[in-house]
Write a protein that holds these residues in place. Sequence first.
Motif, PDB file in Angstrom:
ATOM      1  N   ARG A 199       0.818  -1.210   0.000  1.00 47.84           N
ATOM      2  CA  ARG A 199       0.000   0.000   0.000  1.00 47.84           C
ATOM      3  C   ARG A 199       0.850   1.257   0.000  1.00 47.84           C
ATOM      4  N   VAL A 200       1.917   1.262   0.768  1.00 46.98           N
ATOM      5  CA  VAL A 200       2.798   2.433   0.800  1.00 46.98           C
ATOM      6  C   VAL A 200       3.462   2.620  -0.562  1.00 46.98           C
ATOM      7  N   VAL A 201       3.901   1.533  -1.180  1.00 42.18           N
ATOM      8  CA  VAL A 201       4.509   1.628  -2.508  1.00 42.18           C
ATOM      9  C   VAL A 201       3.513   2.201  -3.507  1.00 42.18           C
ATOM     10  N   GLN A 202       2.263   1.785  -3.414  1.00 46.69           N
ATOM     11  CA  GLN A 202       1.252   2.304  -4.324  1.00 46.69           C
ATOM     12  C   GLN A 202       1.021   3.798  -4.101  1.00 46.69           C
ATOM     13  N   ARG A 203       1.075   4.238  -2.855  1.00 51.87           N
ATOM     14  CA  ARG A 203       0.939   5.666  -2.589  1.00 51.87           C
ATOM     15  C   ARG A 203       2.132   6.442  -3.121  1.00 51.87           C
ATOM     16  N   ILE A 204       3.304   5.850  -3.054  1.00 47.21           N
ATOM     17  CA  ILE A 204       4.499   6.492  -3.599  1.00 47.21           C
ATOM     18  C   ILE A 204       4.368   6.601  -5.119  1.00 47.21           C
ATOM     19  N   ALA A 205       3.853   5.551  -5.760  1.00 46.65           N
ATOM     20  CA  ALA A 205       3.655   5.577  -7.210  1.00 46.65           C
ATOM     21  C   ALA A 205       2.679   6.680  -7.597  1.00 46.65           C
ATOM     22  N   TYR A 206       1.607   6.809  -6.819  1.00 47.56           N
ATOM     23  CA  TYR A 206       0.652   7.885  -7.083  1.00 47.56           C
ATOM     24  C   TYR A 206       1.324   9.247  -6.890  1.00 47.56           C
ATOM     25  N   GLY A 207       2.137   9.354  -5.848  1.00 45.18           N
ATOM     26  CA  GLY A 207       2.838  10.606  -5.598  1.00 45.18           C
ATOM     27  C   GLY A 207       3.780  10.963  -6.732  1.00 45.18           C
ATOM     28  N   TRP A 208       4.467   9.957  -7.286  1.00 44.40           N
ATOM     29  CA  TRP A 208       5.367  10.196  -8.415  1.00 44.40           C
ATOM     30  C   TRP A 208       4.579  10.701  -9.626  1.00 44.40           C
ATOM     31  N   ALA A 209       3.434  10.068  -9.903  1.00 44.31           N
ATOM     32  CA  ALA A 209       2.606  10.495 -11.027  1.00 44.31           C
ATOM     33  C   ALA A 209       2.099  11.915 -10.817  1.00 44.31           C
ATOM     34  N   ALA A 210       1.713  12.242  -9.580  1.00 40.35           N
ATOM     35  CA  ALA A 210       1.238  13.586  -9.284  1.00 40.35           C
ATOM     36  C   ALA A 210       2.374  14.610  -9.407  1.00 40.35           C
ATOM     37  N   PHE A 211       3.571  14.225  -8.968  1.00 41.10           N
ATOM     38  CA  PHE A 211       4.751  15.084  -9.100  1.00 41.10           C
ATOM     39  C   PHE A 211       5.035  15.355 -10.577  1.00 41.10           C
ATOM     40  N   HIS A 212       4.952  14.318 -11.396  1.00 31.55           N
ATOM     41  CA  HIS A 212       5.158  14.481 -12.831  1.00 31.55           C
ATOM     42  C   HIS A 212       4.125  15.428 -13.428  1.00 31.55           C
ATOM     43  N   ARG A 213       2.866  15.244 -13.075  1.00 27.81           N
ATOM     44  CA  ARG A 213       1.816  16.125 -13.610  1.00 27.81           C
ATOM     45  C   ARG A 213       2.068  17.571 -13.203  1.00 27.81           C
ATOM     46  N   ALA A 214       2.495  17.787 -11.950  1.00 28.67           N
ATOM     47  CA  ALA A 214       2.764  19.143 -11.487  1.00 28.67           C
ATOM     48  C   ALA A 214       3.935  19.762 -12.262  1.00 28.67           C
ATOM     49  N   CYS A 215       4.986  18.987 -12.480  1.00 27.54           N
ATOM     50  CA  CYS A 215       6.135  19.499 -13.250  1.00 27.54           C
ATOM     51  C   CYS A 215       5.716  19.842 -14.678  1.00 27.54           C
ATOM     52  N   ALA A 216       4.903  18.966 -15.269  1.00 26.96           N
ATOM     53  CA  ALA A 216       4.445  19.220 -16.631  1.00 26.96           C
ATOM     54  C   ALA A 216       3.578  20.477 -16.700  1.00 26.96           C
ATOM     55  N   ALA A 217       2.719  20.657 -15.692  1.00 25.60           N
ATOM     56  CA  ALA A 217       1.811  21.802 -15.702  1.00 25.60           C
ATOM     57  C   ALA A 217       2.531  23.121 -15.429  1.00 25.60           C
ATOM     58  N   HIS A 218       3.379  23.135 -14.404  1.00 22.46           N
ATOM     59  CA  HIS A 218       3.946  24.403 -13.948  1.00 22.46           C
ATOM     60  C   HIS A 218       5.261  24.764 -14.633  1.00 22.46           C
ATOM     61  N   ILE A 219       5.992  23.770 -15.134  1.00 25.85           N
ATOM     62  CA  ILE A 219       7.258  24.057 -15.812  1.00 25.85           C
ATOM     63  C   ILE A 219       7.081  24.039 -17.325  1.00 25.85           C
ATOM     64  N   LEU A 220       6.521  22.961 -17.852  1.00 28.60           N
ATOM     65  CA  LEU A 220       6.353  22.841 -19.294  1.00 28.60           C
ATOM     66  C   LEU A 220       5.118  23.570 -19.811  1.00 28.60           C
ATOM     67  N   ARG A 221       4.224  23.927 -18.913  1.00 27.03           N
ATOM     68  CA  ARG A 221       2.962  24.587 -19.268  1.00 27.03           C
ATOM     69  C   ARG A 221       2.106  23.667 -20.145  1.00 27.03           C
ATOM     70  N   ILE A 222       2.022  22.417 -19.735  1.00 27.34           N
ATOM     71  CA  ILE A 222       1.172  21.445 -20.422  1.00 27.34           C
ATOM     72  C   ILE A 222      -0.132  21.311 -19.652  1.00 27.34           C
ATOM     73  N   ARG A 223      -1.216  21.488 -20.351  1.00 25.95           N
ATOM     74  CA  ARG A 223      -2.550  21.368 -19.775  1.00 25.95           C
ATOM     75  C   ARG A 223      -3.142  20.022 -20.174  1.00 25.95           C
ATOM     76  N   VAL A 224      -3.824  19.355 -19.238  1.00 26.66           N
ATOM     77  CA  VAL A 224      -4.426  18.043 -19.499  1.00 26.66           C
ATOM     78  C   VAL A 224      -5.946  18.172 -19.493  1.00 26.66           C
ATOM     79  N   VAL A 225      -6.559  17.625 -20.526  1.00 27.77           N
ATOM     80  CA  VAL A 225      -8.019  17.636 -20.656  1.00 27.77           C
ATOM     81  C   VAL A 225      -8.516  16.200 -20.699  1.00 27.77           C
ATOM     82  N   LEU A 226      -9.548  15.892 -19.919  1.00 35.04           N
ATOM     83  CA  LEU A 226     -10.161  14.561 -19.902  1.00 35.04           C
ATOM     84  C   LEU A 226     -11.533  14.625 -20.566  1.00 35.04           C
ATOM     85  N   GLU A 227     -11.782  13.702 -21.481  1.00 33.12           N
ATOM     86  CA  GLU A 227     -13.076  13.608 -22.140  1.00 33.12           C
ATOM     87  C   GLU A 227     -13.639  12.211 -21.925  1.00 33.12           C
ATOM     88  N   GLY A 228     -14.933  12.121 -21.734  1.00 36.24           N
ATOM     89  CA  GLY A 228     -15.550  10.838 -21.442  1.00 36.24           C
ATOM     90  C   GLY A 228     -15.427  10.512 -19.967  1.00 36.24           C
TER      91      GLY A 228
END
Length: 252
Positions: free
Chosen positions: A38-67
């Motif tokens: 469970r802790v490893v899974q939370r770390i994996a989620y944290g890594w994915a969230a960290f990546h999304r934050a870097c993409a959004a705030h540094i690269l200025r990439i916006r993510v859109v979800l449809e469906g």
Amino acid sequence: MDRADMNGVRTALFALIFYPGSAIFAILGMLAAPFSERVVQRIAYGWAAFHRACAAHILRIRVVLEGERPAGQVIYALRHESFFEAIELPRLLGNNPVPFAKAELSRIPFWGRAARAYGMVFVERTQGATALRTMAKAAREYKKTGRDFAIFPEGTRVPVGTAPPLRSGFAGIYKLMNLPVVPVAVDSGHVYRTKPKRSGTITYRFGEVIPPGLDRAEVEARVHAAINALNPQDQRVGVSPSSSSLPGLPDR
């Protein structure tokens, strides 16, 4: 500074922050691996969230979800244009999805041990029938947990604007798991796979749920069409699966 130069600066800054940060997440996952899935899974989620934050705030990439993501256990079949969607899986899909991955990834220092503890189905692609039996056994065990599955049915990253055939192993997994499939179109390549990376929008489009039990030709055709839904109409080609007997695996 023009836009190209700005993209170069942002890409360099992204690399300076994201990759060292990723190493920290991998080490944390490896340290937690012997003690708590469970802790490893939370770390994996944290890594994915960290990546999304870097993409959004540094690269200025916006993510859109449809469906919408459906309730109940499913297999997500995603188009694979860049590493973006591979990193995103825990955050995007929730429910700690179980990815199918080539076994080489399990041998990456630190990351490999954490990935095994998180729960991934690894396949030795050079071992033929033996690999398939090992994969099937692991997949059945994970199915009992109620976790969703994730697969890249094209088997590797594909160029923007192309629509290659699905790997034949996708149909084998579909039959083995006997679960509905949710195809997901992704258009990450035009901003994340370029050199340098670019600012812009990445769209995930969740398609209609495909029920279990269809014949191979129908499920492959429906998945192929849906994961290429963000491609121009004239670039959607027919399905002509390769002769590979192994499932589509993300090429990292």
